[in-house]
Design a protein around this motif. Structure first.
Motif, PDB file in Angstrom:
ATOM      1  N   TYR A 195      -1.514 -39.106 -42.553  1.00 36.60           N
ATOM      2  CA  TYR A 195      -0.464 -39.947 -41.972  1.00 36.60           C
ATOM      3  C   TYR A 195       0.166 -40.820 -43.048  1.00 36.60           C
ATOM      4  CZ  TYR A 195      -2.628 -38.893 -37.465  1.00 36.60           C
ATOM      5  OH  TYR A 195      -3.138 -38.249 -36.369  1.00 36.60           O
TER       6      TYR A 195
ATOM      7  N   LYS B  70       4.158 -39.151 -36.394  1.00 34.45           N
ATOM      8  CA  LYS B  70       3.701 -37.758 -36.468  1.00 34.45           C
ATOM      9  C   LYS B  70       2.946 -37.538 -37.772  1.00 34.45           C
ATOM     10  CE  LYS B  70       5.297 -33.062 -35.977  1.00 34.45           C
ATOM     11  NZ  LYS B  70       6.297 -32.121 -36.393  1.00 34.45           N
TER      12      LYS B  70
ATOM     13  N   THR C 233      -1.419 -31.435 -41.098  1.00 31.44           N
ATOM     14  CA  THR C 233      -2.651 -31.094 -40.384  1.00 31.44           C
ATOM     15  C   THR C 233      -3.185 -29.830 -41.049  1.00 31.44           C
ATOM     16  OG1 THR C 233      -1.731 -31.978 -38.324  1.00 31.44           O
ATOM     17  CG2 THR C 233      -3.695 -30.609 -38.139  1.00 31.44           C
TER      18      THR C 233
ATOM     19  N   ASN D 145      -1.723 -27.108 -33.038  1.00 34.58           N
ATOM     20  CA  ASN D 145      -0.444 -27.807 -32.885  1.00 34.58           C
ATOM     21  C   ASN D 145       0.134 -27.651 -31.483  1.00 34.58           C
ATOM     22  OD1 ASN D 145      -0.449 -28.865 -35.486  1.00 34.58           O
ATOM     23  ND2 ASN D 145       0.590 -27.086 -36.340  1.00 34.58           N
TER      24      ASN D 145
ATOM     25  N   ASP E 258      -1.499 -33.430 -29.383  1.00 37.67           N
ATOM     26  CA  ASP E 258      -0.498 -34.367 -29.887  1.00 37.67           C
ATOM     27  C   ASP E 258      -1.275 -35.381 -30.726  1.00 37.67           C
ATOM     28  OD1 ASP E 258       1.404 -36.305 -30.381  1.00 37.67           O
ATOM     29  OD2 ASP E 258       2.097 -36.429 -28.303  1.00 37.67           O
TER      30      ASP E 258
ATOM     31  N   ARG F  82      -0.193 -37.835 -32.652  1.00 41.14           N
ATOM     32  CA  ARG F  82       0.406 -39.138 -32.937  1.00 41.14           C
ATOM     33  C   ARG F  82      -0.568 -40.208 -32.460  1.00 41.14           C
ATOM     34  NH1 ARG F  82       5.501 -39.059 -29.552  1.00 41.14           N
ATOM     35  NH2 ARG F  82       3.999 -37.982 -28.232  1.00 41.14           N
TER      36      ARG F  82
END
Length: 164
Positions: A87, A93, A97, A117, A121, A123
């Motif tokens: 992050y 977002k 990943t 994905n 989620d 976030r």
């Protein structure tokens, strides 16, 4: 060449960083960093969990990465799995990943990443909501670690059923 027209660079995306050093971080978190995670086995990015609220991805994203990896294994997609999430402060977002099944995957790591994905989620707000991280559960994490415990309050230990 690693840069092209689609490259996005985040340079201090949260704005001006004024208070740093001992004034900005008293060092009261992070004393138990490895014991809080996996002991000496798991990869660790350096962010502490204890002493931080779930809005800090050091804590919430570590729980989410565990949850995602356990879900991958529970779905039979791999026998072993590590998930890494990166992050930038001020960017909801994840910038990246990454999944590695150490060659144990029933699909390629790229295919498993797409499944991840499509199902998660990652976030911070979504992680907090999905794992119910605003509950008063953190005293329990102060001893015996954050992972590998059969405790209903540790929602990240319950795999999610994946849609494939």
């Amino acid at each position: 060449d690693m840069m092209d027209k689609d490259t996005v660079m985040h340079l201090n995306p949260s704005g001006r960083f004024v208070i740093g050093g001992p004034q900005g971080d008293a060092g009261l978190t992070g004393r138990k960093i490895i014991v809080d995670s996996y002991g000496g086995w798991g990869a660790h990015g350096g962010g502490a969990f204890s002493g931080k609220d779930p809005t800090k991805v050091d804590r919430s994203a570590a729980y989410a990465a565990r949850w995602v990896a356990k879900s991958v294994v529970a779905a039979g997609l791999a026998k072993r799995c590590i998930v890494q999430v990166a992050y930038a402060i001020g960017v909801a977002k994840p910038l990246s990943t990454y999944v590695n099944t150490y060659g144990t995957g029933t699909k390629s790591d790229a295919e498993i990443l797409k499944i991840i994905n499509d199902n998660f989620d990652l976030r911070p707000f979504a992680i907090i909501k999905e794992l119910k991280l605003k509950r008063p559960i953190y005293t329990k994490t102060a001893s015996f670690g954050h992972f590998g415990r059969n405790d209903p309050d540790f929602t990240w230990e319950t795999p999610k059923k994946l849609k494939m």
